[in-house]
Design an enzyme around this catalytic site. Structure first.
Site, mmCIF file in Angstrom:
data_model
loop_
_atom_site.group_PDB
_atom_site.id
_atom_site.type_symbol
_atom_site.label_atom_id
_atom_site.label_comp_id
_atom_site.label_asym_id
_atom_site.label_seq_id
_atom_site.Cartn_x
_atom_site.Cartn_y
_atom_site.Cartn_z
ATOM 1 N N ASP A 11 2.923 0.397 -6.833
ATOM 2 C CA ASP A 11 3.427 1.245 -5.752
ATOM 3 C C ASP A 11 4.935 1.115 -5.543
ATOM 4 O OD1 ASP A 11 3.974 2.175 -2.968
ATOM 5 O OD2 ASP A 11 1.801 2.402 -2.912
ATOM 6 N N SER A 16 4.811 6.760 -3.653
ATOM 7 C CA SER A 16 3.395 6.554 -3.347
ATOM 8 C C SER A 16 2.747 7.855 -2.869
ATOM 9 C CB SER A 16 3.243 5.423 -2.328
ATOM 10 O OG SER A 16 1.911 4.962 -2.263
#
Length: 307
Positions: free
Chosen positions: A155, A41
């Site tokens: 993510d 991320s």
């Protein structure tokens, strides 16, 4: 600790991931040389910027953003897959990354995403760098996912917020990890101060997103209002955000039980909210100071063991 070559792992964590920039600065000032890097991320974004040599330019860009600038970069598009398309922010990121391919980077790089179609972890070690970062950063229900080769990518914090097993660790390298999903730290309430005109304008701008959240929360609440067993909550965003933070914390604890880095910097999860990117300067400074302190602690422990 004696300076050495290091393999660096940077965790997920939204705006808290700006801490990684300061941590890298402290490591380099101490003489450590990063020869491999991986992240999830926001950690993948900072890692990618570092690997392609654009971290200083990215830092300058981020520290120049006001809260209003951050709001403008968030292209709201309430849909079934997320409330932010991400086109504006990632077009800005392309200015720093260009068409760089991972296999052309000067050091090994890895970014982690999650394929929610096939329930698998996806590790990018080659291909378009920007695509890898975009996929790794697609917070579920917030940022629209990435479709690639039949996979629906979100993510990487969903499966691996601190991907220590995916960084290259050549013989002789130290493993260093920065985790910005550590347990909450109790904060003292700051003293009240007068609001400046600039802060008033930024607060008004922020209300655009708050209004969007309110409308979606209202719809969510109305869908379940007939349930007598339902406990009132502040809305779906609170549920998703808090659940995601808890999940990342638990996954990180599991990862650290399996593998212990030579140097580990822990930053509490309440150091900043996910979208506090306008606090870049403060968070980068936090990462710098905390890494310097962690290096000092590590050196002290090393000397005690040798005594």
């Amino acid at each position: 600790m004696k300076p050495a070559n290091i393999s660096l792992v940077l965790s997920s964590g939204g705006a808290r991931g700006l801490v990684h920039i300061g941590a890298i600065q402290a490591l380099e000032e101490a003489g450590f040389r990063i020869t491999a890097i991986a992240g999830t991320s926001m950690g993948s974004l900072v890692a990618g910027m570092y690997a392609c040599g654009s971290l200083d330019d990215y830092r300058t860009f981020m520290t120049g953003l006001t809260r209003l600038d951050v709001i403008r970069l968030m292209d709201l598009a309430v849909s079934k897959t997320g409330i932010i398309k991400g086109e504006k922010v990632f077009s800005e990121m392309k200015r720093f990354i260009g068409n760089t391919r991972i296999e052309d980077l000067p050091i090994p790089f890895a970014a982690v995403a999650a394929d929610i179609h096939n329930h698998t972890e996806v590790v990018f070690r080659e291909g378009d760098l920007l695509t890898a970062i975009r996929a790794s950063s697609a917070i579920p229900s917030v940022l629209t996912p990435v479709t690639k080769d039949g996979a629906l990518l979100v993510d990487g914090g969903v499966v691996n917020p601190l991907p220590m097993e995916h960084v290259a660790v050549p013989k002789g390298n130290l493993l260093v990890a920065v985790n910005v999903n550590a347990p909450h730290k109790v904060k003292t309430k700051p003293a009240k101060k007068e609001t400046t005109p600039e802060e008033t304008n930024e607060a008004a701008a922020e209300s655009v997103i708050e209004k969007a959240k309110h409308l979606i929360n209202k719809k969510w609440n109305s869908m379940t209002s007939g349930d007598p067993e339902r406990t009132p909550v502040s809305g779906i965003f609170t549920i998703v955000h808090n659940s995601f933070e808890l999940m990342q914390h638990k996954l990180t604890l599991n990862a650290l039980e399996k593998q212990t880095p030579d140097i580990l910097l822990n930053i509490p999860v309440n150091a900043a909210d996910t979208f506090d990117f306008y606090r870049a300067k403060e968070l980068i400074t936090l990462g710098y100071k905390e890494m310097k302190a962690e290096l000092a602690r590590s050196e002290k422990q090393r000397r005690l063991k040798q005594a």
